[in-house]
Structures are given as structure tokens and as C-alpha cells.
Design a protein around this motif. Structure first.
Motif, short mmCIF file in Angstrom:
data_model
loop_
_atom_site.label_atom_id
_atom_site.label_comp_id
_atom_site.label_asym_id
_atom_site.label_seq_id
_atom_site.Cartn_x
_atom_site.Cartn_y
_atom_site.Cartn_z
N ARG A 63 0.84 -1.20 0.00
CA ARG A 63 0.00 0.00 0.00
C ARG A 63 0.88 1.25 0.00
O ARG A 63 2.10 1.16 0.05
CB ARG A 63 -0.91 0.00 1.23
CG ARG A 63 -0.19 0.02 2.56
CD ARG A 63 -1.18 -0.07 3.70
NE ARG A 63 -0.51 -0.08 5.00
CZ ARG A 63 -1.17 -0.16 6.16
NH1 ARG A 63 -2.49 -0.23 6.17
NH2 ARG A 63 -0.51 -0.15 7.30
N ARG A 64 0.24 2.43 -0.06
CA ARG A 64 0.95 3.69 0.04
C ARG A 64 0.66 4.33 1.39
O ARG A 64 -0.49 4.38 1.84
CB ARG A 64 0.55 4.65 -1.09
CG ARG A 64 1.06 4.22 -2.45
CD ARG A 64 0.92 5.31 -3.49
NE ARG A 64 1.41 4.85 -4.79
CZ ARG A 64 2.68 4.94 -5.16
NH1 ARG A 64 3.56 5.49 -4.34
NH2 ARG A 64 3.07 4.51 -6.34
N ILE A 65 1.72 4.82 2.03
CA ILE A 65 1.59 5.52 3.31
C ILE A 65 2.25 6.88 3.14
O ILE A 65 3.46 6.97 2.89
CB ILE A 65 2.27 4.73 4.46
CG1 ILE A 65 1.60 3.36 4.63
CG2 ILE A 65 2.20 5.53 5.75
CD1 ILE A 65 2.25 2.51 5.71
N ASP A 66 1.44 7.93 3.25
CA ASP A 66 1.94 9.30 3.06
C ASP A 66 2.70 9.45 1.75
O ASP A 66 3.76 10.08 1.68
CB ASP A 66 2.85 9.70 4.24
CG ASP A 66 2.08 9.77 5.56
OD1 ASP A 66 0.87 10.04 5.52
OD2 ASP A 66 2.71 9.53 6.61
N GLY A 67 2.15 8.82 0.70
CA GLY A 67 2.75 8.93 -0.62
C GLY A 67 3.88 7.96 -0.89
O GLY A 67 4.35 7.86 -2.02
N GLN A 68 4.34 7.25 0.15
CA GLN A 68 5.44 6.30 -0.02
C GLN A 68 4.89 4.90 -0.23
O GLN A 68 4.08 4.40 0.55
CB GLN A 68 6.33 6.30 1.23
CG GLN A 68 7.37 5.18 1.28
CD GLN A 68 8.43 5.30 0.22
OE1 GLN A 68 9.10 6.32 0.12
NE2 GLN A 68 8.59 4.26 -0.58
N PHE A 69 5.30 4.26 -1.30
CA PHE A 69 4.91 2.89 -1.59
C PHE A 69 5.67 1.96 -0.65
O PHE A 69 6.89 2.03 -0.55
CB PHE A 69 5.29 2.58 -3.04
CG PHE A 69 4.63 1.34 -3.60
CD1 PHE A 69 3.43 1.41 -4.26
CD2 PHE A 69 5.23 0.10 -3.44
CE1 PHE A 69 2.84 0.29 -4.79
CE2 PHE A 69 4.65 -1.03 -3.96
CZ PHE A 69 3.45 -0.94 -4.64
N VAL A 70 4.95 1.08 0.08
CA VAL A 70 5.58 0.20 1.07
C VAL A 70 4.92 -1.18 1.02
O VAL A 70 3.83 -1.36 0.47
CB VAL A 70 5.46 0.75 2.51
CG1 VAL A 70 6.03 2.16 2.61
CG2 VAL A 70 4.00 0.74 2.99
N SER A 71 5.62 -2.15 1.60
CA SER A 71 5.00 -3.44 1.87
C SER A 71 5.17 -3.76 3.35
O SER A 71 6.17 -3.36 3.98
CB SER A 71 5.64 -4.55 1.02
OG SER A 71 6.93 -4.90 1.51
#
Length: 263
Positions: free
Chosen positions: A62-70
Motif C-alpha cells: 500500500r501507500r503511506i503518506d505517498g510512499q509505496f511500502v510493503s
């Protein structure tokens, strides 16, 4: 008020940075290609997870504050960095665990996941050779370069007819988790796809050495051609380090790659 849990850096590679955060593993891709790999990895893991003998990550992307993460829950065990403290009996037990995992993965139906090729085509191998000629070979001794060209030539003559199965694609020590001497999980399936099973054994040999991999291979029946391909793939790993180091102005990685051919 209780403080927010702190993220602890646990690894940094060419494609992503990993943190442990409140019992979960957080990975931040370094570039767009790594983002695409995470999406593909999550889909592959959903398909293969129920069919493998040890835990693998259940990725949430998902994206958190515009940052793509897993994100995924931390799996029991610690990365296997070397065989220190493991006597031969314990090594045989661990080798049997790794063989069981690879047998399960390599025997999965190819259409069980929408997998992209993990192994390169002949044109891509020729492209790698061209890069090495331009960038890596000038940093190596003439005798080493002559031997490398011969290895490439022998491999390229057969690489369009290699066996294909679902492989991990980066079955190195940092992605193998061990708890009390037993395989407890496997992580980082970003390189998972269709490829030559010899590639996974080559990755294992690069980290743990040929004698240990021979213990793993005792549970298989590799022919001479498969062992030759393992040697070829293993040879390419320091070449890739040199290319990466030059491209990214990382002299330590370049030195490590060159040193691998000086021994």
C-alpha cells in the motif's frame, strides 16, 4: 501518552530498505522497478503460500503518506548468515529442510502464479556479456577475462533449451530464516518467477559454499549439465556486483566483485 514504536533498520539492498516496526517488517522500494516487483511478489506469494512447507511472507502492499511500502508479520527465525557452530549432523538436517522447500517450490505447476521469467533469455545474456566487455572485463586480469568469455560462450550455446520451473530467484543466505538449526521461513520473493532451478542452487552456493550445497543436492539427482550451469550462474554474481557498483558509483561493491576473481 505511550510513545510510538520506533522503526529499526534491519537491511538495505540494491532494491529496497527493510525495517522492523512493532512486530512487522516494513520494506521501502528504492525505485519504480522495485515497486512493480513488490506488487508482483505479493501476488505470487498469495498463490504459493499454502503449498510450501515453511512460512513465507503475507505481503500487504500500500501507500503511506505517498510512499509505496510493503508490510508483513515478522516470521520466526533469524537470517542464516553462515554455518558457524553447525556440526556436520546439524548441517545435514538443515540441508534436508532446504531441499524439501526447493522441491516443493520447483514442483509447483508453472501456471500456479502469473509469473514473469526470472531467468534471462539468450539476448539478455548476450546483453550482459556486452556490458561486461565494456565495464567489468577491463578491471580484471587478461587470463580471468579469457576464462569468463569461454564460460559465456559455452552457456550461450545451450541457454535457449534450459529447464523451466518456478524458482525463488534470490535464494541467498539473507532470505533464509533459521530457528534452532531448522528452516523456519523464507523471505523476499521479489525475484520469484520462471527460471532454471540451477539458479536457486547457485545462489545458495554463493552464500554457504559448495560442500554444504552438496548436502542439499544429495536429495536431488543433478546431472553434469545442471552443475555446470550452477557454476556459470555463480560466476555472474560478482560480475553483476561490478556493473552495479560502477553504475551507482559504489567503489566498495566494485572492489568486492573484482576481488572475487582474484582468489
Amino acid at each position: 501518552m505511550p510513545s510510538e514504536p520506533a522503526a529499526v533498520l534491519i537491511g538495505s539492498g540494491q532494491n529496497s530498505v527493510a525495517y522492523e516496526l512493532d512486530g512487522r517488517i516494513l520494506r521501502l522500494p528504492r525505485h519504480c522497478g522495485a515497486e512493480r516487483d513488490l506488487v508482483r511478489e505479493a501476488a505470487a506469494l498469495r498463490a504459493v503460500r499454502p503449498l510450501l512447507p515453511v512460512p513465507v511472507p503475507d505481503l500487504e502492499v500500500r501507500r503511506i503518506d505517498g510512499q509505496f511500502v510493503s508490510l508483513h508479520a515478522k516470521i520466526l527465525g533469524e537470517p542464516l548468515s553462515d554455518l558457524t557452530g553447525l556440526r556436520i549432523g546439524a548441517q545435514r538436517v538443515l540441508a534436508a529442510d532446504l531441499a524439501a522447500f526447493l522441491k516443493a517450490l520447483h514442483s509447483l505447476p508453472i501456471d500456479s502464479v502469473e509469473a514473469e521469467p526470472a531467468g534471462a533469455s539468450s539476448s539478455e545474456w548476450n546483453g550482459l556479456l556486452a556490458q561486461c566487455e565494456a565495464v567489468a572485463f577491463p578491471l580484471l586480469s587478461p587470463d580471468v577475462v579469457t576464462a569468463l568469455r569461454k564460460r559465456f560462450s559455452d552457456f550461450l550455446a545451450t541457454c535457449d533449451a534450459l529447464p523451466q520451473c518456478l524458482i525463488h530467484g534470490d535464494f541467498g543466505t539473507g532470505n533464509i530464516l533459521v530457528d534452532r538449526g531448522r528452516l523456519s521461513g523464507v523471505i523476499d520473493f521479489s525475484g520469484c518467477g520462471l527460471g532454471d532451478p540451477a539458479y536457486d542452487f547457485a545462489s545458495l552456493a554463493a552464500g554457504l559454499g559448495d560442500p554444504f550445497v552438496d548436502l542439499v543436492l544429495a536429495h536431488f539427482s543433478p546431472d553434469t549439465a545442471a552443475r555446470d550451469r550452477m557454476g556459470f550462474y555463480r560466476m555472474t554474481f560478482p560480475l553483476l556486483d561490478i556493473l552495479y557498483g560502477v553504475e551507482n558509483r559504489d567503489p566498495e561493491t566494485v572492489r568486492a566483485g573484482v576481488h572475487a576473481f582474484a582468489a
